[in-house]
Design a protein around this motif. Structure first.
Motif, mmCIF file in Angstrom:
data_model
loop_
_atom_site.group_PDB
_atom_site.id
_atom_site.type_symbol
_atom_site.label_atom_id
_atom_site.label_comp_id
_atom_site.label_asym_id
_atom_site.label_seq_id
_atom_site.Cartn_x
_atom_site.Cartn_y
_atom_site.Cartn_z
ATOM 1 N N ILE A 96 0.859 -1.200 0.000
ATOM 2 C CA ILE A 96 0.000 0.000 0.000
ATOM 3 C C ILE A 96 0.889 1.242 0.000
ATOM 4 O O ILE A 96 1.278 1.742 1.069
ATOM 5 C CB ILE A 96 -0.960 0.014 1.199
ATOM 6 N N PRO A 97 1.227 1.766 -1.189
ATOM 7 C CA PRO A 97 2.088 2.959 -1.258
ATOM 8 C C PRO A 97 1.380 4.173 -0.660
ATOM 9 O O PRO A 97 0.143 4.258 -0.727
ATOM 10 C CB PRO A 97 2.304 3.164 -2.755
ATOM 11 N N ASN A 98 2.133 5.075 -0.079
ATOM 12 C CA ASN A 98 1.551 6.370 0.265
ATOM 13 C C ASN A 98 1.261 7.103 -1.036
ATOM 14 O O ASN A 98 1.960 6.902 -2.034
ATOM 15 C CB ASN A 98 2.545 7.192 1.107
ATOM 16 N N PRO A 99 0.244 7.969 -1.055
ATOM 17 C CA PRO A 99 0.032 8.778 -2.262
ATOM 18 C C PRO A 99 1.314 9.522 -2.628
ATOM 19 O O PRO A 99 2.038 10.011 -1.746
ATOM 20 C CB PRO A 99 -1.077 9.751 -1.829
ATOM 21 N N ILE A 103 5.547 3.371 -6.718
ATOM 22 C CA ILE A 103 4.982 2.076 -6.314
ATOM 23 C C ILE A 103 6.027 0.965 -6.350
ATOM 24 O O ILE A 103 5.919 -0.002 -5.598
ATOM 25 C CB ILE A 103 3.729 1.707 -7.150
ATOM 26 N N MET A 104 7.092 1.128 -7.152
ATOM 27 C CA MET A 104 8.144 0.101 -7.138
ATOM 28 C C MET A 104 8.921 0.165 -5.834
ATOM 29 O O MET A 104 9.323 -0.848 -5.267
ATOM 30 C CB MET A 104 9.099 0.277 -8.333
ATOM 31 N N GLU A 105 9.091 1.380 -5.322
ATOM 32 C CA GLU A 105 9.798 1.555 -4.042
ATOM 33 C C GLU A 105 8.990 0.898 -2.936
ATOM 34 O O GLU A 105 9.515 0.136 -2.112
ATOM 35 C CB GLU A 105 9.981 3.051 -3.774
ATOM 36 N N ALA A 106 7.670 1.123 -2.945
ATOM 37 C CA ALA A 106 6.803 0.502 -1.935
ATOM 38 C C ALA A 106 6.851 -1.014 -2.062
ATOM 39 O O ALA A 106 6.939 -1.741 -1.061
ATOM 40 C CB ALA A 106 5.376 1.007 -2.098
ATOM 41 N N TYR A 107 6.831 -1.489 -3.301
ATOM 42 C CA TYR A 107 6.880 -2.938 -3.538
ATOM 43 C C TYR A 107 8.128 -3.531 -2.936
ATOM 44 O O TYR A 107 8.073 -4.560 -2.241
ATOM 45 C CB TYR A 107 6.823 -3.206 -5.044
ATOM 46 N N THR A 109 9.923 -2.364 -0.475
ATOM 47 C CA THR A 109 9.823 -2.299 0.988
ATOM 48 C C THR A 109 9.035 -3.496 1.532
ATOM 49 O O THR A 109 9.486 -4.204 2.443
ATOM 50 C CB THR A 109 9.131 -0.987 1.408
ATOM 51 N N TRP A 110 7.876 -3.741 0.936
ATOM 52 C CA TRP A 110 7.046 -4.860 1.426
ATOM 53 C C TRP A 110 7.732 -6.206 1.177
ATOM 54 O O TRP A 110 7.665 -7.109 2.016
ATOM 55 C CB TRP A 110 5.664 -4.830 0.760
ATOM 56 N N GLY A 112 10.801 -6.733 1.337
ATOM 57 C CA GLY A 112 11.769 -6.880 2.426
ATOM 58 C C GLY A 112 11.105 -7.329 3.709
ATOM 59 O O GLY A 112 11.585 -8.231 4.400
ATOM 60 N N TRP A 113 9.965 -6.728 4.020
ATOM 61 C CA TRP A 113 9.261 -7.106 5.252
ATOM 62 C C TRP A 113 8.841 -8.576 5.224
ATOM 63 O O TRP A 113 8.854 -9.270 6.229
ATOM 64 C CB TRP A 113 8.015 -6.231 5.436
ATOM 65 N N ALA A 114 8.472 -9.029 4.050
ATOM 66 C CA ALA A 114 7.888 -10.372 3.955
ATOM 67 C C ALA A 114 8.952 -11.467 3.941
ATOM 68 O O ALA A 114 8.633 -12.649 4.008
ATOM 69 C CB ALA A 114 7.016 -10.482 2.713
ATOM 70 N N GLU A 115 10.220 -11.108 3.895
ATOM 71 C CA GLU A 115 11.294 -12.112 3.903
ATOM 72 C C GLU A 115 11.157 -13.047 5.098
ATOM 73 O O GLU A 115 11.562 -14.194 5.048
ATOM 74 C CB GLU A 115 12.664 -11.413 3.977
#
Ligand code: URQ
Ligand code: ZN
Ligand code: ZN
Length: 480
Positions: A96-99, A103-107, A109-110, A112-115
Motif C-alpha cells: 500500500i504505497p503512500n500517495p 509504487i516500485m519503491e513501496a513494492y 519495501t514490502w 523486504g518485510w515479507a522475507e
C-alpha cells in the motif's frame, strides 16, 4: 527435503472428494491414490476418518501494516505462523504505497518485510494515486514481478482513497495488462461527512463507527466500481463484501453476464453489529474495522451468496491492533485503528458455520477457502488443489476435532479475538507447508523466513475483448 505419506484419508478438492492416500516429496505432491507405500524415511500421517484438503489461501491480509498512525501487531512471521495453525498455507497481502510514493519503491519495501514469512505469500498492489509513472510501473509489476491484481481503496479520504479518475485509469491499465482490479467498496466522501455529522451529534464512542458507514455507503461504491469495470470491459473483484446492498450489486451484475467476483470475511459471516454496543470500550473498539460488522440478517445473505456462487472466496482482512493501539480513538471513534484478526480461525469458522450446518459441502468449503482464490488470482492448480505436481501445501482436517476459539490460546500476536468463546467442531490436525509438517495437533513448527514469494502470471485472452466491447457498444448504424 522430506517425504510425507498421508494415509487413509478422504481427499477433498473443489470438484470432488474421494478416498486416497497422498504422497509428497521435495515440496510437491507426487502421488494421489489408493494403498500408496511410504518410501524409506518418509513421515507417515494417519488420516483415517479425516479429510485431506488443499492448504487454505487467504486472499486478504495485512501483516506488519503501517496504518492510522501505528503498525499491526502481527508481522509476516507471526501472521503466517498463526495462519498455518489454522490450516492456511498461503496469504495474499497488500503493498500500500503512500500517495505520491513510487509504487516500485513501496513494492521493494514490502518484499523486504515479507522475507520473514513462515509460509508462502504474494501481494496485491494498491493504487493510491495516479500519474504516468504509476501506469508504467504497473506494467513492470505485471511483466517482471508476478503481480496480477491491483487494489483500489474507495474509502479512507485524505489517506489512500482513490477518486474516479484513478479508478478509471487504473482499471483500464488492468484491462491492458490482463490484471484483476480489486476494490474496497465504501464511498469515502460519504464516510467523511457522516463521521463529522455523528461527532457533531456528540457520538464519539465506537458505536459511531457503523453509523458513519451504513450499508448504502458500501452498496453505492460497489455499484460504481462494477459500472466502471463494465464500461471498460475488465473483470472486477470486490473485497470484504459485508452487506446485502453490495452482495446484491454483484449478483445483479453477474446475472447480466458481467465478470464480477466477491470476497467474504469469516468475521462478516458470523459476527453482527451488536458488538459495537458493548459497554466495554476495548471490546467495542476491538471490532472496529471497515466495512463494519452488520445488523443481523446480512450474515445469512452472505452465506446465500457463497452457496449460490455469487460470492466466491473467504478471507480475513487480518489486520490486528492491540487494545493500547485501539485506545488512540477512546475520545473519537474515527481515530480507532481499523482492523481485526482472523487468519488463524477462518477455516474452522467457515467449516463449523458452513459445513456443519449444511450450507456448504466439503468441496464447496475447499472452493471458498482455497481453490477459488487460486483460480481468480491465477495460481491454480499449483495452489488450491490436491493433485500430482501441485505444491505440497495441505491440511489434514479432523471433522470430529473440537476447540473453543480464544485470544488466550491463539498464536496471533493480537490481544483480542473476534470469535472469542466460539466452540467449533472441525479443526486442522496437521498442516503441511512446502512438504513439511508445520502444525501437528497444537504443536506449531513455523520457521521464520521459510515462506516464498509466489508470482502470479497475468491473464491473457479474457481481457483482450475490449475491442469487441467497443464495437458492440456502438451500434453499426453509427459506425463508419
Ligand atoms: O480496509 C482495509 O482492508 C484495511 C485498511 C484493514 N482495515 C479494515 O478495517 N478493514
Ligand atoms: Zn478494506
Ligand atoms: Zn484489507
Amino acid at each position: 527435503m522430506s517425504s510425507i505419506l498421508i494415509k487413509g484419508g478422504t481427499v477433498v478438492n473443489a470438484d470432488r472428494s474421494f478416498s486416497a492416500d497422498v504422497l509428497t516429496q521435495d515440496g510437491k505432491i507426487i502421488a494421489v491414490g489408493e494403498n500408496l507405500t511410504a518410501p524409506a524415511g518418509a513421515t507417515v500421517v494417519d488420516a483415517l476418518g479425516q479429510y485431506v484438503m488443499p492448504g487454505g489461501i487467504d486472499p486478504h491480509t495485512h501483516m506488519q501494516l503501517p496504518f492510522m498512525g501505528t503498525t499491526t501487531m502481527d508481522d509476516f512471521f507471526t501472521g503466517t505462523a498463526a495462519g498455518m495453525a489454522g490450516g492456511t498455507t498461503t496469504i495474499i497481502d497488500f503493498v500500500i504505497p503512500n500517495p505520491q510514493q513510487n509504487i516500485m519503491e513501496a513494492y521493494q519495501t514490502w518484499r523486504g518485510w515479507a522475507e520473514k514469512a513462515a509460509s508462502d505469500y504474494s501481494f496485491h498492489m494498491a493504487i493510491t494515486w495516479w500519474d504516468e509513472s504509476v501506469r508504467r510501473d504497473m506494467g513492470t509489476l505485471v511483466q517482471n514481478e508476478g503481480v496480477n491484481s491491483f487494489k483500489h481503496f474507495m474509502a479512507y479520504k485524505n489517506a489512500i482513497m482513490c477518486d474516479d479518475e484513478t479508478l478509471v485509469n487504473s482499471f483500464k491499465r488492468c484491462m491492458e495488462l490482463g490484471a484483476m482490479p480489486t476494490v474496497h467498496a465504501e464511498n469515502g466522501e460519504l464516510v467523511f461527512l457522516l463521521q463529522k455529522q455523528i461527532a457533531e451529534m456528540g457520538i464519539m464512542g465506537p458505536e459511531g463507527h457503523p453509523l458513519s458507514r451504513p450499508p448504502t455507503v458500501e452498496g453505492e461504491a460497489a455499484n460504481r466500481a462494477i459500472a466502471i469495470a463494465e464500461v471498460l470491459n475488465v473483470p472486477i473483484y470486490v473485497v470484504h463484501v459485508s452487506c446485502i446492498e453490495a452482495a446484491e450489486a454483484i449478483a445483479r451484475a453477474r446475472a447480466r453476464g458481467q465478470r464480477v467476483y466477491g470476497e467474504v470475511l469469516a468475521g462478516h459471516l458470523v459476527v453482527d453489529d451488536s458488538v459495537y454496543r458493548h459497554p466495554d470500550f476495548a471490546t467495542a473498539a476491538a471490532h472496529v474495522m471497515s466495512p463494519p460488522f452488520r445488523p443481523k440478517g446480512n450474515q445469512e445473505f452472505l452465506w446465500r451468496g457463497l452457496q449460490s456462487g455469487n460470492l466466491h472466496t473467504t478471507a480475513t482482512d487480518h489486520c490486528t491492533f492491540c487494545a493500547a493501539q485501539k485506545a488512540a480513538g477512546k475520545d473519537d471513534f474515527s481515530k480507532i485503528p481499523n482492523g481485526c484478526g482472523g487468519v488463524e480461525e477462518r477455516m474452522a469458522v467457515v467449516w463449523d458455520a458452513g459445513v456443519n450446518t449444511g450450507r456448504l459441502t466439503p468441496s464447496e468449503f475447499v472452493a471458498v477457502t482455497s481453490a477459488n482464490t487460486a483460480k481468480l488470482f491465477n495460481i491454480y492448480p499449483q495452489k488450491g488443489s490436491v493433485s500430482v505436481g501441485a505444491d505440497a501445501d495441505l491440511v489434514v482436517w479432523d471433522p470430529a476435532g473440537t476447540k473453543t476459539l480464544s485470544a488466550k490460546t491463539q498464536f496471533s500476536k493480537g490481544d483480542f479475538n473476534i470469535f472469542e468463546g466460539r466452540a467449533v467442531k472441525g479443526i486442522p490436525s496437521h498442516t503441511v507447508s512446502q512438504g513439511e509438517l508445520v502444525f501437528v495437533r497444537g504443536d506449531l513448527r513455523a520457521v521464520k523466513g521459510k515462506g516464498r514469494y509466489v508470482k502470479r502470471a497475468p491473464f491473457s485472452a479474457n481481457f483482450a475483448a475490449n475491442k469487441l466491447r467497443a464495437e458492440t457498444l456502438v451500434p453499426s448504424a453509427v459506425r463508419r
